[in-house]
Design a protein around this motif. Structure first.
Motif, PDB file in Angstrom:
ATOM      1  N   GLY A 175      20.112  -5.658  18.333  1.00  0.00           N
ATOM      2  CA  GLY A 175      20.967  -5.205  17.559  1.00  0.00           C
ATOM      3  C   GLY A 175      21.749  -6.188  16.361  1.00  0.00           C
ATOM      4  N   ASP A 176      21.960  -7.247  16.915  1.00  0.00           N
ATOM      5  CA  ASP A 176      22.525  -8.329  16.015  1.00  0.00           C
ATOM      6  C   ASP A 176      21.386  -8.614  14.984  1.00  0.00           C
ATOM      7  N   SER A 177      20.131  -8.770  15.487  1.00  0.00           N
ATOM      8  CA  SER A 177      19.209  -9.082  14.812  1.00  0.00           C
ATOM      9  C   SER A 177      18.766  -8.038  13.580  1.00  0.00           C
ATOM     10  N   ALA A 178      18.878  -6.831  13.939  1.00  0.00           N
ATOM     11  CA  ALA A 178      18.657  -5.515  13.032  1.00  0.00           C
ATOM     12  C   ALA A 178      19.936  -5.597  11.941  1.00  0.00           C
ATOM     13  N   ARG A 179      21.049  -6.015  12.323  1.00  0.00           N
ATOM     14  CA  ARG A 179      22.211  -6.067  11.321  1.00  0.00           C
ATOM     15  C   ARG A 179      22.029  -7.118  10.338  1.00  0.00           C
ATOM     16  N   MET A 180      21.355  -8.391  10.818  1.00  0.00           N
ATOM     17  CA  MET A 180      21.344  -9.446  10.095  1.00  0.00           C
ATOM     18  C   MET A 180      19.820  -9.455   9.143  1.00  0.00           C
ATOM     19  N   ALA A 181      18.867  -8.758   9.524  1.00  0.00           N
ATOM     20  CA  ALA A 181      17.706  -8.658   8.914  1.00  0.00           C
ATOM     21  C   ALA A 181      17.875  -8.743   7.110  1.00  0.00           C
ATOM     22  N   PRO A 182      18.790  -7.469   6.759  1.00  0.00           N
ATOM     23  CA  PRO A 182      18.861  -7.447   5.281  1.00  0.00           C
ATOM     24  C   PRO A 182      19.339  -8.791   4.807  1.00  0.00           C
ATOM     25  N   HIS A 183      20.019  -9.606   5.304  1.00  0.00           N
ATOM     26  CA  HIS A 183      20.506 -11.094   4.901  1.00  0.00           C
ATOM     27  C   HIS A 183      19.473 -11.825   4.623  1.00  0.00           C
ATOM     28  N   TRP A 184      18.285 -11.840   5.474  1.00  0.00           N
ATOM     29  CA  TRP A 184      17.395 -12.797   5.366  1.00  0.00           C
ATOM     30  C   TRP A 184      16.105 -12.207   4.648  1.00  0.00           C
ATOM     31  N   ALA A 185      16.138 -11.260   3.719  1.00  0.00           N
ATOM     32  CA  ALA A 185      15.138 -10.792   2.839  1.00  0.00           C
ATOM     33  C   ALA A 185      14.686 -11.728   1.838  1.00  0.00           C
ATOM     34  N   VAL A 186      13.501 -12.081   1.776  1.00  0.00           N
ATOM     35  CA  VAL A 186      12.789 -12.950   0.941  1.00  0.00           C
ATOM     36  C   VAL A 186      12.016 -12.187  -0.159  1.00  0.00           C
ATOM     37  N   PRO A 187      12.259 -12.779  -1.343  1.00  0.00           N
ATOM     38  CA  PRO A 187      11.632 -12.142  -2.442  1.00  0.00           C
ATOM     39  C   PRO A 187       9.958 -12.353  -2.174  1.00  0.00           C
ATOM     40  N   ALA A 188       9.221 -11.108  -2.525  1.00  0.00           N
ATOM     41  CA  ALA A 188       7.897 -11.501  -2.330  1.00  0.00           C
ATOM     42  C   ALA A 188       7.440 -12.300  -3.618  1.00  0.00           C
ATOM     43  N   GLU A 189       6.320 -13.130  -3.259  1.00  0.00           N
ATOM     44  CA  GLU A 189       5.741 -13.930  -3.986  1.00  0.00           C
ATOM     45  C   GLU A 189       4.270 -13.451  -4.347  1.00  0.00           C
ATOM     46  N   ALA A 190       3.939 -13.853  -5.377  1.00  0.00           N
ATOM     47  CA  ALA A 190       2.500 -13.279  -5.653  1.00  0.00           C
ATOM     48  C   ALA A 190       1.394 -14.312  -4.891  1.00  0.00           C
ATOM     49  N   ALA A 191       0.481 -13.423  -4.329  1.00  0.00           N
ATOM     50  CA  ALA A 191      -0.522 -14.371  -3.274  1.00  0.00           C
ATOM     51  C   ALA A 191      -1.314 -15.253  -4.120  1.00  0.00           C
ATOM     52  N   PRO A 192      -1.474 -16.426  -3.446  1.00  0.00           N
ATOM     53  CA  PRO A 192      -2.153 -17.398  -4.391  1.00  0.00           C
ATOM     54  C   PRO A 192      -3.721 -16.809  -4.531  1.00  0.00           C
ATOM     55  N   ALA A 193      -4.229 -17.224  -5.612  1.00  0.00           N
ATOM     56  CA  ALA A 193      -5.653 -16.937  -5.916  1.00  0.00           C
ATOM     57  C   ALA A 193      -6.676 -17.824  -5.083  1.00  0.00           C
ATOM     58  N   PRO A 194      -7.713 -16.939  -4.665  1.00  0.00           N
ATOM     59  CA  PRO A 194      -8.666 -17.623  -3.751  1.00  0.00           C
ATOM     60  C   PRO A 194      -9.238 -18.864  -4.465  1.00  0.00           C
ATOM     61  N   VAL A 195      -9.640 -19.936  -3.661  1.00  0.00           N
ATOM     62  CA  VAL A 195     -10.160 -21.085  -4.153  1.00  0.00           C
ATOM     63  C   VAL A 195     -11.599 -21.342  -3.712  1.00  0.00           C
ATOM     64  N   SER A 196     -12.483 -21.375  -4.704  1.00  0.00           N
ATOM     65  CA  SER A 196     -14.186 -21.476  -4.225  1.00  0.00           C
ATOM     66  C   SER A 196     -14.222 -22.869  -3.384  1.00  0.00           C
ATOM     67  N   PRO A 197     -15.003 -22.673  -2.444  1.00  0.00           N
ATOM     68  CA  PRO A 197     -15.285 -23.695  -1.428  1.00  0.00           C
ATOM     69  C   PRO A 197     -15.786 -24.973  -1.919  1.00  0.00           C
ATOM     70  N   SER A 250      21.897  -8.078  26.986  1.00  0.00           N
ATOM     71  CA  SER A 250      21.611  -9.315  26.159  1.00  0.00           C
ATOM     72  C   SER A 250      20.478  -9.045  25.366  1.00  0.00           C
ATOM     73  N   LEU A 251      19.454  -8.542  25.811  1.00  0.00           N
ATOM     74  CA  LEU A 251      18.450  -8.352  24.837  1.00  0.00           C
ATOM     75  C   LEU A 251      18.717  -7.016  23.864  1.00  0.00           C
ATOM     76  N   ALA A 252      19.238  -6.079  24.387  1.00  0.00           N
ATOM     77  CA  ALA A 252      19.736  -4.882  23.429  1.00  0.00           C
ATOM     78  C   ALA A 252      20.737  -5.550  22.270  1.00  0.00           C
ATOM     79  N   GLU A 253      21.677  -6.148  22.804  1.00  0.00           N
ATOM     80  CA  GLU A 253      22.672  -7.121  21.941  1.00  0.00           C
ATOM     81  C   GLU A 253      21.929  -7.917  20.941  1.00  0.00           C
TER      82      GLU A 253
END
Length: 68
Positions: free
Chosen positions: A22-44, A16-19
């Motif tokens: 394997g299922d997760s590896a096959r699905m991973a490309p479908h879950w790709a999220v586009p990279a977003e720019a990191a938010p700029a730091p905020v002064s305290p 079951s763990l191997a399955e």
């Protein structure tokens, strides 16, 4: 409430763990999220209105990695 005791072998195969991996590896490309720019730091000095409940402050203070 009735509890049913089922031996682990009946509902979970040794593969079951191997399955799952394997299922997760096959699905991973479908879950790709586009990279977003990191938010700029905020002064305290610009951060206002943060309130920490005393119980939470004590919890963090008691945590060696943060407080002491």
């Amino acid at each position: 409430m009735t509890k049913y005791s089922v031996p682990r072998e009946q509902y979970e195969s040794e593969w079951s763990l191997a399955e799952l991996r394997g299922d997760s590896a096959r699905m991973a490309p479908h879950w790709a999220v586009p990279a977003e720019a990191a938010p700029a730091p905020v002064s305290p000095s610009l951060i206002h209105g943060v309130v920490v409940p005393p119980a939470s402050a004590r919890l963090i203070e008691a945590t060696p990695e943060y407080g002491g």
